[in-house]
Design an enzyme around this catalytic site. Structure first.
Site, PDB file in Angstrom:
ATOM      1  N   ARG A   1      12.752  46.201  -4.102  1.00  0.00           N
ATOM      2  CA  ARG A   1      12.103  46.544  -3.023  1.00  0.00           C
ATOM      3  C   ARG A   1      11.811  47.876  -3.268  1.00  0.00           C
ATOM      4  O   ARG A   1      10.791  48.617  -2.988  1.00  0.00           O
ATOM      5  CB  ARG A   1      12.734  46.241  -1.602  1.00  0.00           C
ATOM      6  CG  ARG A   1      12.511  44.418  -1.075  1.00  0.00           C
ATOM      7  CD  ARG A   1      13.127  44.793  -0.333  1.00  0.00           C
ATOM      8  NE  ARG A   1      14.500  43.795  -0.586  1.00  0.00           N
ATOM      9  CZ  ARG A   1      15.658  43.904   0.219  1.00  0.00           C
ATOM     10  NH1 ARG A   1      16.066  44.261   1.363  1.00  0.00           N
ATOM     11  NH2 ARG A   1      16.923  43.188  -0.257  1.00  0.00           N
TER      12      ARG A   1
ATOM     13  N   GLU B   1      25.326  44.786   0.212  1.00  0.00           N
ATOM     14  CA  GLU B   1      26.134  44.431   1.070  1.00  0.00           C
ATOM     15  C   GLU B   1      26.835  42.652   1.128  1.00  0.00           C
ATOM     16  O   GLU B   1      28.184  42.443   1.742  1.00  0.00           O
ATOM     17  CB  GLU B   1      25.546  44.143   1.657  1.00  0.00           C
ATOM     18  CG  GLU B   1      25.568  44.174   3.969  1.00  0.00           C
ATOM     19  CD  GLU B   1      24.674  44.138   4.421  1.00  0.00           C
ATOM     20  OE1 GLU B   1      23.961  44.486   4.688  1.00  0.00           O
ATOM     21  OE2 GLU B   1      25.500  43.152   5.682  1.00  0.00           O
TER      22      GLU B   1
HETATM   23  C1  PRP Z   1      18.246  45.320  -1.221  1.00  0.00           C
HETATM   24  C2  PRP Z   1      17.958  47.283  -1.119  1.00  0.00           C
HETATM   25  C3  PRP Z   1      18.616  47.923  -1.060  1.00  0.00           C
HETATM   26  C4  PRP Z   1      19.740  47.779  -1.372  1.00  0.00           C
HETATM   27  C5  PRP Z   1      20.629  48.254  -0.380  1.00  0.00           C
HETATM   28  O1  PRP Z   1      18.159  44.989  -2.635  1.00  0.00           O
HETATM   29  O2  PRP Z   1      16.552  46.806  -1.875  1.00  0.00           O
HETATM   30  O3  PRP Z   1      18.158  47.918  -3.088  1.00  0.00           O
HETATM   31  O4  PRP Z   1      20.239  46.046  -1.092  1.00  0.00           O
HETATM   32  O5  PRP Z   1      22.494  47.044  -0.271  1.00  0.00           O
HETATM   33  P1  PRP Z   1      23.112  48.454  -0.526  1.00  0.00           P
HETATM   34  O6  PRP Z   1      22.745  50.252   0.198  1.00  0.00           O
HETATM   35  O7  PRP Z   1      24.264  47.826   0.140  1.00  0.00           O
HETATM   36  O8  PRP Z   1      23.833  48.920  -1.646  1.00  0.00           O
HETATM   37  P2  PRP Z   1      18.823  43.911  -3.520  1.00  0.00           P
HETATM   38  O9  PRP Z   1      19.844  44.587  -4.352  1.00  0.00           O
HETATM   39  O10 PRP Z   1      18.851  42.422  -2.357  1.00  0.00           O
HETATM   40  O11 PRP Z   1      17.673  43.133  -3.987  1.00  0.00           O
HETATM   41  P3  PRP Z   1      16.317  43.096  -4.263  1.00  0.00           P
HETATM   42  O12 PRP Z   1      14.999  44.101  -3.387  1.00  0.00           O
HETATM   43  O13 PRP Z   1      15.806  42.245  -5.617  1.00  0.00           O
HETATM   44  O14 PRP Z   1      15.970  42.224  -2.580  1.00  0.00           O
HETATM   45  N1  ADE Z   2      20.322  45.184   1.687  1.00  0.00           N
HETATM   46  C1  ADE Z   2      21.415  45.134   1.880  1.00  0.00           C
HETATM   47  N2  ADE Z   2      21.825  45.006   2.945  1.00  0.00           N
HETATM   48  C2  ADE Z   2      20.833  44.664   3.748  1.00  0.00           C
HETATM   49  C3  ADE Z   2      20.851  43.853   5.232  1.00  0.00           C
HETATM   50  N3  ADE Z   2      20.977  44.277   6.477  1.00  0.00           N
HETATM   51  N4  ADE Z   2      18.926  43.317   4.236  1.00  0.00           N
HETATM   52  C4  ADE Z   2      18.479  44.062   4.454  1.00  0.00           C
HETATM   53  N5  ADE Z   2      18.383  43.995   2.779  1.00  0.00           N
HETATM   54  C5  ADE Z   2      19.709  44.237   2.477  1.00  0.00           C
END
Ligand code: PRP
Ligand code: ADE
Length: 176
Positions: free
Chosen positions: A63, A100
């Site tokens: 994202r 998370e």
């Molecule tokens: C999500 C979001 C952040 C991260 C935040 O990405 O876009 O990069 O989680 O979580 P944190 O602060 O606990 O590290 P995700 O790893 O789900 O990947 P995606 O963008 O490919 O869905």
């Molecule tokens: N990445 C980590 N935690 C998330 C949440 N609660 N929603 C969307 N993206 C996340």
């Protein structure tokens, strides 16, 4: 009144129990699909840096690529993709991180940033901060100067913002 925060919050969809039971997933695809909300979010991320020299924007897969690409374009800066392991073809630096709902490893090309370059980190959301802390560590390892880390959404109960600030990183978020 239609404040920016109201617009952004109402454009973000919440999905309970995704990707795991107990997680309230904040889904930005609805914001991205809303032309006005998308533009306003990007403009708000960009405006403090307009007219200042930012060499590169770094975005975390996946994202962070969408928002970071738009921010880089607006600032006439380069873009650094920080990817999940195994996706980048050239020599990389790699770091393990937790988020998370899991653990993973991320990588950046070694030559993606030059020592002293001014970099802004962009992602959609900060939760535990594991992803952003990992990205800052990789960028600093290669000599980048982190000007700020910018997110559309902060989940403050999960403490990510505080972790970044303890590393000396300036954090900007648009909504909680
Ligand atoms: C999500 C979001 C952040 C991260 C935040 O990405 O876009 O990069 O989680 O979580 P944190 O602060 O606990 O590290 P995700 O790893 O789900 O990947 P995606 O963008 O490919 O869905
Ligand atoms: N990445 C980590 N935690 C998330 C949440 N609660 N929603 C969307 N993206 C996340």
């Amino acid at each position: 009144m239609d404040t920016l925060k109201d617009t952004l919050i109402s454009a973000i969809r919440t999905i309970p129990d995704y990707p795991k039971p107990g997680i309230l997933f904040r889904d930005i695809t609805t914001l991205l699909g809303n032309a006005s909300a998308f533009r306003r979010a990007v403009d708000q991320l960009v405006y403090p840096y307009a007219g200042t020299k930012i060499d590169k924007v770094a975005g975390m897969e996946a994202r962070g690529f969408i928002l970071g690409g738009a921010v880089a374009h607006q600032l006439s800066a380069g873009f650094i993709p920080i990817r999940k392991k195994g996706k980048l073809p050239h020599e990389t630096v790699r770091i393990a991180y937790s988020l998370e709902y899991g653990i993973d490893e991320m990588e950046m090309h070694k030559d993606a940033v030059q020592p002293g370059e001014k970099v802004i980190l962009v992602d959609d959301l900060i939760a535990t901060g594991g992803t952003a802390v990992g990205a800052v560590s990789l960028l600093r390892q290669m000599g980048a100067e982190i000007v700020a880390a910018c997110f559309v959404i902060d989940l403050p109960d999960l403490g990510g913002r505080k972790k970044l600030e303890e590393m000396g990183v300036k954090v900007r978020t648009l909504v909680e």
